[in-house]
Design a protein around this motif. Structure first.
Motif, PDB file in Angstrom:
ATOM      1  N   PRO A  45      56.412 -21.965 -21.486  1.00  0.00           N
ATOM      2  CA  PRO A  45      56.648 -23.235 -21.948  1.00  0.00           C
ATOM      3  C   PRO A  45      55.351 -24.345 -21.981  1.00  0.00           C
ATOM      4  CG  PRO A  45      57.413 -23.139 -19.908  1.00  0.00           C
ATOM      5  CD  PRO A  45      56.797 -21.828 -20.091  1.00  0.00           C
ATOM      6  N   LYS A  46      55.351 -25.478 -22.949  1.00  0.00           N
ATOM      7  CA  LYS A  46      54.235 -26.195 -22.932  1.00  0.00           C
ATOM      8  C   LYS A  46      54.048 -27.034 -21.436  1.00  0.00           C
ATOM      9  CE  LYS A  46      54.138 -26.279 -27.880  1.00  0.00           C
ATOM     10  NZ  LYS A  46      54.364 -27.418 -28.993  1.00  0.00           N
ATOM     11  N   SER A  47      55.253 -27.143 -21.020  1.00  0.00           N
ATOM     12  CA  SER A  47      55.084 -28.060 -19.565  1.00  0.00           C
ATOM     13  C   SER A  47      54.224 -27.341 -18.676  1.00  0.00           C
ATOM     14  CB  SER A  47      56.511 -28.211 -19.203  1.00  0.00           C
ATOM     15  OG  SER A  47      57.110 -26.895 -18.923  1.00  0.00           O
ATOM     16  N   LEU A  48      54.154 -26.000 -18.601  1.00  0.00           N
ATOM     17  CA  LEU A  48      53.240 -25.240 -17.715  1.00  0.00           C
ATOM     18  C   LEU A  48      51.887 -25.273 -18.598  1.00  0.00           C
ATOM     19  CD1 LEU A  48      55.695 -22.370 -16.620  1.00  0.00           C
ATOM     20  CD2 LEU A  48      55.141 -24.452 -15.370  1.00  0.00           C
ATOM     21  N   GLY A  53      48.015 -23.136 -21.515  1.00  0.00           N
ATOM     22  CA  GLY A  53      46.642 -23.353 -21.913  1.00  0.00           C
ATOM     23  C   GLY A  53      45.809 -22.409 -22.388  1.00  0.00           C
ATOM     24  N   GLY A  54      45.975 -21.142 -21.870  1.00  0.00           N
ATOM     25  CA  GLY A  54      45.287 -19.871 -22.238  1.00  0.00           C
ATOM     26  C   GLY A  54      45.573 -19.673 -23.692  1.00  0.00           C
ATOM     27  N   ALA A  55      46.608 -19.954 -24.386  1.00  0.00           N
ATOM     28  CA  ALA A  55      46.860 -19.839 -25.734  1.00  0.00           C
ATOM     29  C   ALA A  55      46.125 -20.807 -26.613  1.00  0.00           C
ATOM     30  CB  ALA A  55      48.300 -20.022 -26.107  1.00  0.00           C
ATOM     31  N   VAL A  56      45.999 -21.985 -26.184  1.00  0.00           N
ATOM     32  CA  VAL A  56      45.059 -23.107 -26.527  1.00  0.00           C
ATOM     33  C   VAL A  56      43.833 -22.814 -26.658  1.00  0.00           C
ATOM     34  CG1 VAL A  56      44.980 -25.604 -26.616  1.00  0.00           C
ATOM     35  CG2 VAL A  56      46.956 -24.788 -26.100  1.00  0.00           C
ATOM     36  N   ASP A  57      43.611 -22.319 -25.385  1.00  0.00           N
ATOM     37  CA  ASP A  57      41.945 -22.090 -25.083  1.00  0.00           C
ATOM     38  C   ASP A  57      41.428 -20.998 -26.540  1.00  0.00           C
ATOM     39  OD1 ASP A  57      41.303 -23.705 -23.276  1.00  0.00           O
ATOM     40  OD2 ASP A  57      41.477 -22.196 -21.783  1.00  0.00           O
ATOM     41  N   ALA A 274      38.089 -13.959 -23.365  1.00  0.00           N
ATOM     42  CA  ALA A 274      37.230 -13.942 -22.096  1.00  0.00           C
ATOM     43  C   ALA A 274      37.180 -15.313 -21.524  1.00  0.00           C
ATOM     44  CB  ALA A 274      35.907 -13.204 -22.356  1.00  0.00           C
ATOM     45  N   PHE A 275      36.850 -16.369 -22.455  1.00  0.00           N
ATOM     46  CA  PHE A 275      37.116 -17.663 -21.928  1.00  0.00           C
ATOM     47  C   PHE A 275      38.145 -18.096 -21.434  1.00  0.00           C
ATOM     48  CE2 PHE A 275      37.824 -22.313 -22.474  1.00  0.00           C
ATOM     49  CZ  PHE A 275      36.551 -22.895 -21.682  1.00  0.00           C
ATOM     50  N   ALA A 276      39.260 -17.900 -22.009  1.00  0.00           N
ATOM     51  CA  ALA A 276      40.577 -18.207 -21.495  1.00  0.00           C
ATOM     52  C   ALA A 276      40.821 -17.488 -20.304  1.00  0.00           C
ATOM     53  CB  ALA A 276      41.716 -17.718 -22.385  1.00  0.00           C
TER      54      ALA A 276
END
Length: 369
Positions: A45-48, A53-57, A274-276
């Motif tokens: 979930p976005k709350s975590l 954030g890995g997906a967003v990265d 790799a950055f994520a």
């Protein structure tokens, strides 16, 4: 031909060549950087914000590196498919990508477990070494190809906590009949010592623990666990999460779609993952210490698993790995490779990392830091 005439003619020719080069370059660049839009479904979930954030990265780095030509739309668990169906959606082509943990799908084939973490396996640093410089990526993608996906490490939480319990767990008898949310192959190992494992997605854990449907739950560590509010419904917080010494979160991509990407897009996607991977670990290392202090300050009771429990679970794990190796050639192939790597990695770690870290921890406990 005089010098001025030559320069003038050369200038005209050069300008013509430049114009021609520009004419040729524009379609070539367009061809190399086609407009592509993918959808990525997360198991979180976005709350975590850290693990989500890995997906967003991944999406942000791919977009920036292609000047917006390659766009990845990110969706939280449940927005397209439930969190525990993320990989299935990629394999089926429902979406092109997922950000999830491989071991959620170990029930299909136990080899999936290696993609995330094997209980009593590798820590985070060793996981990176095995995937990037050992045979990890090679072996796992040989296996993932049979499932119709391609995988890249795209996050790591570091060693996790042993979870939240509504009562103290002092002996093996205390585990018998205990209903615990626990993911992956770890559930099978704890089942061998009497636990009744339950596999639930992150967003479903709190209500189950609150209602008493389960007696205990593990998820990640202090930062995420506090966000999910587990301390409000369970008092005892155990460590370590021996089933997840350095669990990897993967970016999974539909194999046919990944192979169809231009080579430069594949390279960009690899770099983004790799950055994520690195960024997630750094975030947890910053956020977990503060979160742990706040949890303890608010009344959480921190407890270590007893040596009896650790030894019994290790014995159970070794027995289960032997059984799985006998049944699954794929599991045996990866297990034998990782085991050989692990023996050497821990040989070096006890000489270097362990002695240094132990000394520094003694200074911390003595208030000298």
């Amino acid at each position: 031909m005089d010098r001025r005439s030559f320069i003038k003619k050369a200038g005209v020719a050069g300008a013509g060549a430049a114009a021609a080069a520009t004419t040729l370059a524009a379609p070539a660049i367009a061809q190399e950087n086609p407009k592509i839009t993918w959808r990525l479904t997360s198991s979180f979930p976005k709350s975590l914000d850290t693990i989500w954030g890995g997906a967003v990265d991944i999406a942000e780095h791919v977009s920036a590196a292609t000047n917006g030509a390659f766009t990845i739309q990110t969706f939280a668990a449940g927005e397209i498919v439930p969190g525990l169906q993320a990989l299935d959606a990629v394999a089926a082509g429902t979406v092109e990508a997922a950000h999830t943990t491989s071991y959620y799908f170990w029930g299909k084939e136990p080899t999936f477990a290696f993609g995330t973490a094997l209980p009593f396996g590798l820590n985070a640093r060793m996981s990176n070494a095995w995937f990037y410089q050992g045979n990890g990526n090679k072996l796992m993608n040989e296996f993932y190809a049979t499932q119709g996906v391609y995988g890249l490490p795209a996050g790591n939480t570091g060693v996790q906590m042993g979870g939240w319990f509504r009562k103290e767990i002092n002996t093996l008898d205390d585990l018998k009949g205990l209903k615990m949310r626990i993911a992956g192959l770890a559930g099978k190992i704890l089942e061998k010592v009497g636990v009744v494992p339950q596999q639930l997605a992150g967003g479903d854990i709190y209500p189950a623990l609150e209602k008493g449907t389960i007696d205990a739950a593990e998820f990640v560590g202090p930062y995420d666990d506090a966000k999910l509010g587990f301390n409000k419904v369970a008092k005892y917080y155990y460590y370590p999460g021996f089933w997840e010494g350095g669990p990897v979160v993967h970016g999974f991509f539909n194999l046919a779609k990944y192979n169809a990407l231009p080579k430069n897009y594949q390279a960009i996607l690899q770099d983004a993952c790799a950055f994520a991977n690195t960024n997630m670990m750094a975030k947890y290392d910053v956020k977990n210490p503060t979160a742990l202090k706040e949890l303890v300050g608010s009344g959480t009771q921190l407890r270590p698993f007893s040596q009896e429990i650790m030894e019994a679970c290790y014995k159970a794990a070794v027995e289960i790995y032997a059984d799985l190796s006998a049944k699954s050639p794929s599991f045996k192939k990866v297990y034998d490779d990782q085991l050989a790597f692990k023996k050497d990695a821990y040989l070096w770690a006890q000489v270097g990392e362990y002695t240094f870290d132990t000394f520094m921890m003694i200074q911390q406990r003595a208030g000298k830091l």
